[in-house]
Design an enzyme around this catalytic site. Structure first.
Site, PDB file in Angstrom:
ATOM      1  N   ARG A 159       0.841  -1.214   0.000  1.00  0.00           N
ATOM      2  CA  ARG A 159       0.000   0.000   0.000  1.00  0.00           C
ATOM      3  C   ARG A 159       0.873   1.260   0.000  1.00  0.00           C
ATOM      4  O   ARG A 159       0.584   2.239   0.702  1.00  0.00           O
ATOM      5  CB  ARG A 159      -0.936   0.036   1.202  1.00  0.00           C
ATOM      6  CG  ARG A 159      -1.820  -1.170   1.373  1.00  0.00           C
ATOM      7  CD  ARG A 159      -2.913  -1.266   0.329  1.00  0.00           C
ATOM      8  NE  ARG A 159      -3.858  -2.305   0.684  1.00  0.00           N
ATOM      9  CZ  ARG A 159      -3.745  -3.574   0.278  1.00  0.00           C
ATOM     10  NH1 ARG A 159      -2.769  -3.937  -0.530  1.00  0.00           N
ATOM     11  NH2 ARG A 159      -4.629  -4.484   0.655  1.00  0.00           N
ATOM     12  N   SER A 234     -10.503   0.565   3.916  1.00  0.00           N
ATOM     13  CA  SER A 234      -9.667   0.349   5.106  1.00  0.00           C
ATOM     14  C   SER A 234      -9.031   1.668   5.507  1.00  0.00           C
ATOM     15  O   SER A 234      -8.344   2.288   4.695  1.00  0.00           O
ATOM     16  CB  SER A 234      -8.553  -0.652   4.799  1.00  0.00           C
ATOM     17  OG  SER A 234      -9.100  -1.832   4.279  1.00  0.00           O
ATOM     18  N   GLU A 330      -3.956   4.436   6.242  1.00  0.00           N
ATOM     19  CA  GLU A 330      -3.813   4.172   4.805  1.00  0.00           C
ATOM     20  C   GLU A 330      -4.444   5.315   4.008  1.00  0.00           C
ATOM     21  O   GLU A 330      -3.966   5.702   2.935  1.00  0.00           O
ATOM     22  CB  GLU A 330      -4.499   2.840   4.467  1.00  0.00           C
ATOM     23  CG  GLU A 330      -4.457   2.498   3.007  1.00  0.00           C
ATOM     24  CD  GLU A 330      -5.123   1.166   2.693  1.00  0.00           C
ATOM     25  OE1 GLU A 330      -4.763   0.141   3.300  1.00  0.00           O
ATOM     26  OE2 GLU A 330      -6.008   1.159   1.818  1.00  0.00           O
TER      27      GLU A 330
HETATM   28  P1  FAD Z   1      -8.490   9.516  -4.540  1.00  0.00           P
HETATM   29  O1  FAD Z   1      -9.138   9.132  -3.264  1.00  0.00           O
HETATM   30  O2  FAD Z   1      -9.163  10.543  -5.365  1.00  0.00           O
HETATM   31  O3  FAD Z   1      -7.010   9.995  -4.235  1.00  0.00           O
HETATM   32  C1  FAD Z   1      -6.180   9.270  -3.347  1.00  0.00           C
HETATM   33  C2  FAD Z   1      -4.799   9.951  -3.291  1.00  0.00           C
HETATM   34  O4  FAD Z   1      -4.155   9.799  -4.558  1.00  0.00           O
HETATM   35  C3  FAD Z   1      -4.903  11.467  -3.069  1.00  0.00           C
HETATM   36  O5  FAD Z   1      -3.839  11.853  -2.242  1.00  0.00           O
HETATM   37  C4  FAD Z   1      -4.773  12.062  -4.465  1.00  0.00           C
HETATM   38  O6  FAD Z   1      -4.178  13.337  -4.473  1.00  0.00           O
HETATM   39  C5  FAD Z   1      -3.875  11.057  -5.154  1.00  0.00           C
HETATM   40  N1  FAD Z   1      -4.200  10.920  -6.593  1.00  0.00           N
HETATM   41  C6  FAD Z   1      -5.367  10.481  -7.118  1.00  0.00           C
HETATM   42  N2  FAD Z   1      -5.277  10.415  -8.460  1.00  0.00           N
HETATM   43  C7  FAD Z   1      -4.035  10.841  -8.776  1.00  0.00           C
HETATM   44  C8  FAD Z   1      -3.331  11.005 -10.009  1.00  0.00           C
HETATM   45  N3  FAD Z   1      -3.887  10.720 -11.187  1.00  0.00           N
HETATM   46  N4  FAD Z   1      -2.066  11.492  -9.955  1.00  0.00           N
HETATM   47  C9  FAD Z   1      -1.473  11.782  -8.794  1.00  0.00           C
HETATM   48  N5  FAD Z   1      -2.085  11.645  -7.592  1.00  0.00           N
HETATM   49  C10 FAD Z   1      -3.348  11.174  -7.582  1.00  0.00           C
HETATM   50  N6  FAD Z   1      -7.808   0.085  -1.893  1.00  0.00           N
HETATM   51  C11 FAD Z   1      -7.076  -1.034  -2.093  1.00  0.00           C
HETATM   52  O7  FAD Z   1      -5.862  -0.952  -2.300  1.00  0.00           O
HETATM   53  N7  FAD Z   1      -7.664  -2.261  -2.074  1.00  0.00           N
HETATM   54  C12 FAD Z   1      -8.976  -2.434  -1.851  1.00  0.00           C
HETATM   55  O8  FAD Z   1      -9.456  -3.563  -1.855  1.00  0.00           O
HETATM   56  C13 FAD Z   1      -9.782  -1.272  -1.621  1.00  0.00           C
HETATM   57  N8  FAD Z   1     -11.106  -1.385  -1.344  1.00  0.00           N
HETATM   58  C14 FAD Z   1     -11.845  -0.263  -1.101  1.00  0.00           C
HETATM   59  C15 FAD Z   1     -13.203  -0.410  -0.806  1.00  0.00           C
HETATM   60  C16 FAD Z   1     -13.986   0.693  -0.556  1.00  0.00           C
HETATM   61  C17 FAD Z   1     -15.460   0.520  -0.243  1.00  0.00           C
HETATM   62  C18 FAD Z   1     -13.414   1.990  -0.606  1.00  0.00           C
HETATM   63  C19 FAD Z   1     -14.261   3.207  -0.369  1.00  0.00           C
HETATM   64  C20 FAD Z   1     -12.057   2.145  -0.882  1.00  0.00           C
HETATM   65  C21 FAD Z   1     -11.254   1.018  -1.125  1.00  0.00           C
HETATM   66  N9  FAD Z   1      -9.885   1.124  -1.397  1.00  0.00           N
HETATM   67  C22 FAD Z   1      -9.144  -0.001  -1.648  1.00  0.00           C
HETATM   68  C23 FAD Z   1      -9.216   2.433  -1.405  1.00  0.00           C
HETATM   69  C24 FAD Z   1      -9.333   3.175  -2.776  1.00  0.00           C
HETATM   70  O9  FAD Z   1     -10.405   2.698  -3.527  1.00  0.00           O
HETATM   71  C25 FAD Z   1      -8.056   3.057  -3.604  1.00  0.00           C
HETATM   72  O10 FAD Z   1      -6.954   3.517  -2.881  1.00  0.00           O
HETATM   73  C26 FAD Z   1      -8.153   3.810  -4.936  1.00  0.00           C
HETATM   74  O11 FAD Z   1      -7.021   3.557  -5.717  1.00  0.00           O
HETATM   75  C27 FAD Z   1      -8.298   5.321  -4.742  1.00  0.00           C
HETATM   76  O12 FAD Z   1      -8.595   5.878  -6.004  1.00  0.00           O
HETATM   77  P2  FAD Z   1      -9.257   7.302  -6.152  1.00  0.00           P
HETATM   78  O13 FAD Z   1      -9.262   7.641  -7.603  1.00  0.00           O
HETATM   79  O14 FAD Z   1     -10.563   7.344  -5.475  1.00  0.00           O
HETATM   80  O15 FAD Z   1      -8.200   8.217  -5.393  1.00  0.00           O
HETATM   81  P1  NAP Z   2     -10.202 -10.415   5.409  1.00  0.00           P
HETATM   82  O1  NAP Z   2     -10.419 -11.453   4.365  1.00  0.00           O
HETATM   83  O2  NAP Z   2     -11.148 -10.301   6.555  1.00  0.00           O
HETATM   84  O3  NAP Z   2      -8.728 -10.581   5.996  1.00  0.00           O
HETATM   85  C1  NAP Z   2      -8.210  -9.663   6.941  1.00  0.00           C
HETATM   86  C2  NAP Z   2      -6.800  -9.304   6.541  1.00  0.00           C
HETATM   87  O4  NAP Z   2      -5.998 -10.468   6.621  1.00  0.00           O
HETATM   88  C3  NAP Z   2      -6.743  -8.810   5.121  1.00  0.00           C
HETATM   89  O5  NAP Z   2      -6.673  -7.410   5.152  1.00  0.00           O
HETATM   90  C4  NAP Z   2      -5.543  -9.499   4.504  1.00  0.00           C
HETATM   91  O6  NAP Z   2      -4.433  -8.640   4.331  1.00  0.00           O
HETATM   92  C5  NAP Z   2      -5.163 -10.578   5.499  1.00  0.00           C
HETATM   93  N1  NAP Z   2      -5.336 -11.908   4.852  1.00  0.00           N
HETATM   94  C6  NAP Z   2      -6.481 -12.623   4.745  1.00  0.00           C
HETATM   95  N2  NAP Z   2      -6.221 -13.802   4.113  1.00  0.00           N
HETATM   96  C7  NAP Z   2      -4.918 -13.803   3.810  1.00  0.00           C
HETATM   97  C8  NAP Z   2      -4.060 -14.723   3.147  1.00  0.00           C
HETATM   98  N3  NAP Z   2      -4.494 -15.906   2.694  1.00  0.00           N
HETATM   99  N4  NAP Z   2      -2.761 -14.390   2.979  1.00  0.00           N
HETATM  100  C9  NAP Z   2      -2.286 -13.214   3.429  1.00  0.00           C
HETATM  101  N5  NAP Z   2      -3.050 -12.281   4.068  1.00  0.00           N
HETATM  102  C10 NAP Z   2      -4.349 -12.581   4.268  1.00  0.00           C
HETATM  103  O7  NAP Z   2     -10.085  -8.964   4.714  1.00  0.00           O
HETATM  104  P2  NAP Z   2     -11.191  -8.006   4.114  1.00  0.00           P
HETATM  105  O8  NAP Z   2     -11.242  -6.788   4.932  1.00  0.00           O
HETATM  106  O9  NAP Z   2     -12.457  -8.757   3.837  1.00  0.00           O
HETATM  107  O10 NAP Z   2     -10.519  -7.615   2.730  1.00  0.00           O
HETATM  108  C11 NAP Z   2     -10.312  -8.575   1.719  1.00  0.00           C
HETATM  109  C12 NAP Z   2      -9.254  -8.068   0.751  1.00  0.00           C
HETATM  110  O11 NAP Z   2      -9.671  -6.834   0.154  1.00  0.00           O
HETATM  111  C13 NAP Z   2      -7.917  -7.786   1.426  1.00  0.00           C
HETATM  112  O12 NAP Z   2      -6.883  -8.118   0.548  1.00  0.00           O
HETATM  113  C14 NAP Z   2      -7.963  -6.300   1.674  1.00  0.00           C
HETATM  114  O13 NAP Z   2      -6.673  -5.706   1.669  1.00  0.00           O
HETATM  115  C15 NAP Z   2      -8.785  -5.787   0.495  1.00  0.00           C
HETATM  116  N6  NAP Z   2      -9.532  -4.590   0.894  1.00  0.00           N
HETATM  117  C16 NAP Z   2      -8.849  -3.429   0.966  1.00  0.00           C
HETATM  118  C17 NAP Z   2      -9.491  -2.259   1.310  1.00  0.00           C
HETATM  119  C18 NAP Z   2      -8.745  -0.953   1.322  1.00  0.00           C
HETATM  120  O14 NAP Z   2      -9.376   0.082   1.432  1.00  0.00           O
HETATM  121  N7  NAP Z   2      -7.458  -0.973   1.219  1.00  0.00           N
HETATM  122  C19 NAP Z   2     -10.843  -2.282   1.615  1.00  0.00           C
HETATM  123  C20 NAP Z   2     -11.498  -3.490   1.562  1.00  0.00           C
HETATM  124  C21 NAP Z   2     -10.841  -4.647   1.200  1.00  0.00           C
HETATM  125  P3  NAP Z   2      -4.193  -7.710   3.037  1.00  0.00           P
HETATM  126  O15 NAP Z   2      -5.018  -6.516   3.267  1.00  0.00           O
HETATM  127  O16 NAP Z   2      -2.731  -7.436   3.128  1.00  0.00           O
HETATM  128  O17 NAP Z   2      -4.584  -8.468   1.829  1.00  0.00           O
END
Ligand code: FAD
Ligand code: NAP
Length: 334
Positions: A159, A234, A330
């Site tokens: 991340r 998250s 994050e």
């Molecule tokens: P924004 O929120 O608009 O911006 C985020 C940051 O990036 C800001 O600081 C902004 O200035 C910068 N930025 C945006 N676009 C650019 C660009 N083109 N150039 C330079 N800087 C830029 N993330 C995960 O990694 N895994 C997940 O599974 C995941 N699940 C999510 C589920 C939900 C319900 C929600 C709400 C979010 C989730 N996220 C997840 C987080 C998010 O969706 C990601 O981080 C996504 O990439 C953000 O994209 P955005 O366009 O909305 O960015």
């Molecule tokens: P989950 O399945 O309840 O698991 C909890 C955490 O444990 C996850 O965040 C994941 O880490 C880790 N995990 C689970 N199984 C694993 C495996 N087999 N090997 C290694 N790590 C494992 O998680 P959840 O909240 O439902 O999310 C599912 C996936 O979607 C995850 O990968 C999570 O990162 C992603 N997600 C991300 C966001 C975001 O905003 N960043 C939001 C929703 C979901 P990791 O996060 O490192 O994968």
């Protein structure tokens, strides 16, 4: 590009914070960036799904709407795709699945734009952007020009990338290049929830469409839909701690979950730590932790960015006191 003043960002962030931008413009092509005058305080906005906004955002906010999906190279096993930074990430994933190009199916239903995906090296269910990433173009505000970045230049981590560190706030990612695989595909079902869902569906040899469908179903059952309740996914990263530190933690908390990492490190799910502190489903004013996943902070309506931030600080401190583990946000706090 038209620049608007005192522009409401309430519909531009999934937390639903009623913030206002001092000035706001939409970028539809690289040319819009080249025609900008020097500006000290520029912020790029994508889908606003990884943001926590203050009441008022100073300077100029530029919303990225650069579009386009194009195959720019191809061989027997793969395609190289150029995608405009303003394309919607999930719609791009659906395009890939429809065309039977593999590699992004585990990243289905992640909100936001393609241009923001490299910022935190988006990841889910055992796949990260870096696994399929070939390069990107970014406009550098200080240098008034565009530069190409290789995977190494981006310094991807968990991340994390150079765009959250040295280049934070200094670039606009305009185009992203991803390499997708042609059939036959090697799918990744290493995360328990995916294999369980496929098993329940009686699927033993899943296609990329099966994996994408499973991921979508799991996410819809577990995560709050920002259209119904404001959130940014998250809020904290999963902490990575040395195995020895985790062994000591196990003495006090024998049920603590963990996932092994290289170099004698382990990942501890932040959601579990927060849950153990009693925050899951608990409401504090207009904010709190989501009932099905404590890692997701929510806006029940009318929350200010400060209210959510203060609550996140309370969560951080409580986890630190109980477990001695320092959580890291994050979400990008503007
Ligand atoms: P924004 O929120 O608009 O911006 C985020 C940051 O990036 C800001 O600081 C902004 O200035 C910068 N930025 C945006 N676009 C650019 C660009 N083109 N150039 C330079 N800087 C830029 N993330 C995960 O990694 N895994 C997940 O599974 C995941 N699940 C999510 C589920 C939900 C319900 C929600 C709400 C979010 C989730 N996220 C997840 C987080 C998010 O969706 C990601 O981080 C996504 O990439 C953000 O994209 P955005 O366009 O909305 O960015
Ligand atoms: P989950 O399945 O309840 O698991 C909890 C955490 O444990 C996850 O965040 C994941 O880490 C880790 N995990 C689970 N199984 C694993 C495996 N087999 N090997 C290694 N790590 C494992 O998680 P959840 O909240 O439902 O999310 C599912 C996936 O979607 C995850 O990968 C999570 O990162 C992603 N997600 C991300 C966001 C975001 O905003 N960043 C939001 C929703 C979901 P990791 O996060 O490192 O994968």
């Amino acid at each position: 590009m038209t620049i608007l003043s005192n522009y409401s960002l309430e519909d531009c962030n999934t937390f639903g914070i009623a913030a206002k931008a001092e000035r706001f413009g939409i970028i539809q092509a690289e040319q819009d960036l080249f025609s900008l005058d020097f500006e000290d305080n520029i912020r790029v906005l994508g889908g606003g799904s990884n943001l926590l906004l203050p009441d008022s955002v100073e300077g100029l906010v530029l919303k990225n709407e650069i579009k386009g999906i194009e195959i720019v190279a191809e061989d027997d096993t793969s395609v190289l795709v150029e995608i405009g930074g303003g394309e919607n990430w999930h719609e791009f994933v659906m395009w890939a699945v429809e065309h039977n190009y593999g590699g992004v199916e585990n990243l289905s239903l992640i909100p936001g734009t393609v241009g923001a995906a490299p910022i935190q090296n988006i990841g889910a269910y055992g796949v990260e952007l870096k696994d399929i990433f070939e390069g990107l173009n970014a406009y550098l505000f200080d240098e008034f020009g565009e530069e190409a970045f290789t995977p190494e230049d981006c310094r991807f981590g968990y991340r994390d990338s150079i765009f959250k560190r040295e280049l934070k706030g200094k670039v606009c990612i305009t185009r992203v290049y991803l390499r997708l695989q042609k059939a036959p595909h090697k799918v990744n079902v290493s995360y328990g929830a995916i294999s369980k869902t496929l098993e329940e569906r009686g699927i033993s040899e899943p296609s990329i469409k099966d994996v994408s469908d499973a991921v979508i179903a799991i996410r819809q059952s577990k995560l709050p839909d920002p259209k119904e309740i404001g959130n940014s996914g998250s809020f904290f990263k999963n902490p990575e701690i040395p195995q020895a530190e985790f062994d000591a933690l196990l003495q006090k908390f024998p049920n603590a979950p963990s996932y092994p990492l290289p170099n004698e490190m382990v990942k501890v799910p932040a959601g579990w730590l927060i849950d153990q502190c009693g925050f899951k489903g608990v409401r504090y004013g207009n904010t709190g932790c989501y009932k099905n996943q404590a890692l997701v902070l929510v806006n029940y309506g009318g929350a200010t960015g400060k209210e959510v931030y203060d609550f996140s600080e309370k969560v951080l401190q409580t986890v630190l006191e109980k477990f001695g583990i320092q959580l890291e946000r994050e979400v990008n706090v503007w």
